[in-house]
Design a protein around this motif. Structure first.
Motif, short mmCIF file in Angstrom:
data_model
loop_
_atom_site.label_atom_id
_atom_site.label_comp_id
_atom_site.label_asym_id
_atom_site.label_seq_id
_atom_site.Cartn_x
_atom_site.Cartn_y
_atom_site.Cartn_z
N ILE A 1 0.84 -1.20 0.00
CA ILE A 1 0.00 0.00 0.00
C ILE A 1 0.87 1.25 0.00
CG2 ILE A 1 -1.62 1.36 1.39
CD1 ILE A 1 -2.83 -1.37 2.31
N VAL A 2 1.89 1.28 0.85
CA VAL A 2 2.77 2.45 0.94
C VAL A 2 3.51 2.66 -0.38
CG1 VAL A 2 4.80 3.43 2.09
CG2 VAL A 2 2.99 2.36 3.45
N LYS A 3 4.01 1.58 -0.97
CA LYS A 3 4.76 1.71 -2.24
C LYS A 3 3.89 2.31 -3.34
CE LYS A 3 7.50 -1.34 -3.80
NZ LYS A 3 8.21 -2.51 -4.27
N VAL A 4 2.63 1.91 -3.40
CA VAL A 4 1.72 2.41 -4.43
C VAL A 4 1.23 3.82 -4.08
CG1 VAL A 4 -0.56 2.07 -5.47
CG2 VAL A 4 0.99 0.13 -5.20
N SER A 5 0.88 4.05 -2.83
CA SER A 5 0.30 5.33 -2.41
C SER A 5 1.31 6.46 -2.33
CB SER A 5 -0.36 5.19 -1.04
OG SER A 5 -1.33 4.19 -1.06
N ALA A 6 2.54 6.15 -1.97
CA ALA A 6 3.57 7.18 -1.80
C ALA A 6 4.91 6.65 -2.29
CB ALA A 6 3.64 7.61 -0.35
N PRO A 7 5.08 6.54 -3.60
CA PRO A 7 6.33 5.98 -4.14
C PRO A 7 7.57 6.81 -3.79
CG PRO A 7 4.91 6.76 -5.91
CD PRO A 7 4.13 6.87 -4.65
N ALA A 8 7.38 8.05 -3.38
CA ALA A 8 8.53 8.90 -3.01
C ALA A 8 9.13 8.50 -1.66
CB ALA A 8 8.10 10.36 -2.95
N LEU A 9 8.39 7.74 -0.86
CA LEU A 9 8.91 7.30 0.44
C LEU A 9 9.94 6.20 0.25
CD1 LEU A 9 5.75 7.24 2.72
CD2 LEU A 9 7.53 8.98 2.60
N SER A 10 10.99 6.24 1.04
CA SER A 10 12.04 5.23 0.98
C SER A 10 11.85 4.24 2.13
CB SER A 10 13.42 5.88 1.14
OG SER A 10 13.65 6.77 0.09
N PRO A 11 11.75 2.94 1.81
CA PRO A 11 11.65 1.95 2.88
C PRO A 11 12.96 1.87 3.65
CG PRO A 11 11.26 0.96 0.71
CD PRO A 11 11.71 2.35 0.49
N ARG A 12 12.87 1.68 4.95
CA ARG A 12 14.04 1.50 5.81
C ARG A 12 13.56 0.90 7.12
NH1 ARG A 12 15.55 7.24 8.55
NH2 ARG A 12 16.38 5.84 10.09
N THR A 13 14.47 0.42 7.91
CA THR A 13 14.08 -0.06 9.23
C THR A 13 14.31 1.06 10.24
OG1 THR A 13 16.24 -1.05 9.61
CG2 THR A 13 14.50 -2.50 8.76
N TRP A 14 13.51 1.04 11.29
CA TRP A 14 13.56 2.07 12.33
C TRP A 14 13.24 1.37 13.64
CZ3 TRP A 14 9.32 5.11 14.66
CH2 TRP A 14 9.77 6.27 15.29
N TYR A 15 14.20 1.29 14.54
CA TYR A 15 14.07 0.53 15.78
C TYR A 15 13.66 -0.92 15.49
CZ TYR A 15 14.53 4.94 18.22
OH TYR A 15 15.00 6.13 18.69
N GLY A 16 14.16 -1.46 14.40
CA GLY A 16 13.88 -2.84 14.03
C GLY A 16 12.52 -3.04 13.41
N MET A 17 11.83 -1.95 13.03
CA MET A 17 10.50 -2.05 12.44
C MET A 17 10.53 -1.54 11.00
SD MET A 17 8.20 -0.49 15.56
CE MET A 17 9.29 0.90 15.89
N PRO A 18 9.65 -2.05 10.15
CA PRO A 18 9.53 -1.49 8.81
C PRO A 18 9.05 -0.04 8.91
CG PRO A 18 8.43 -3.62 8.95
CD PRO A 18 8.79 -3.22 10.35
N ALA A 19 9.71 0.84 8.19
CA ALA A 19 9.35 2.26 8.21
C ALA A 19 9.55 2.84 6.82
CB ALA A 19 10.20 3.00 9.23
#
Length: 156
Positions: free
Chosen positions: A74-92
């Motif tokens: 959903i995030v990839k389709v809705s906001a492709p400008a966002l970069s996936p990364r981990t944050w405190y061991g969580m998907p962010a």
């Protein structure tokens, strides 16, 4: 003079009776320290961040993993400008290096529900009060549509 001196241990250590950090909180802090070290070594590309996120999702129990996989899509389709990364061991998902939203599995802190959270950089303001985190026990089509709208709004 000895009566007025205090032990360094007594003034710097966290009081054991206060409970301190839980094992889960300590693990999250260790994950974050590893992430910061990795970021300091090299500026991670979007593909590297995505592989880290997918690896974290793969480690989750089935119910959390199914929700995390769907949220990732959903995030990839809705906001492709966002970069996936981990944050405190969580998907962010981050914009300009700052986390906008994240998924916390229920298993992360032994909670009864997973959490979709938004940071203060998310543009979700609604007057003087608005939600920044949502409890998730499962995802319906209506929930997915609402999440897509929230993520789009968060990055505008």
């Amino acid at each position: 003079m000895k009566d007025t001196q205090r032990s360094a241990k007594g003034t710097t250590a966290m009081d054991e009776s206060s409970g301190g950090f839980t094992d889960e909180e300590r693990a999250a802090m260790k994950e974050r320290a590893k992430e910061l070290k990795a970021e300091a070594r090299a500026s991670k590309g979007k593909a590297d961040g995505e592989s880290d996120v997918l690896a974290k999702i793969a480690e989750m129990p089935e119910a959390d993993r199914a929700m995390a996989e769907r949220l990732h899509a959903i995030v990839k389709v809705s906001a492709p400008a966002l970069s996936p990364r981990t944050w405190y061991g969580m998907p962010a998902y981050a914009k300009d290096g700052k986390v906008v939203c994240f998924f916390q599995s229920a298993a992360k802190f032994n909670a009864r529900y997973a959490t979709l959270g938004f940071s203060d950089t998310a543009n979700l303001d609604e007057g003087a009060m608005w939600p920044t985190a949502f409890a998730l026990t499962r995802l319906t089509a209506a929930d997915e549509a609402r999440i897509a709208a929230l993520v789009k709004r968060a990055v505008r």
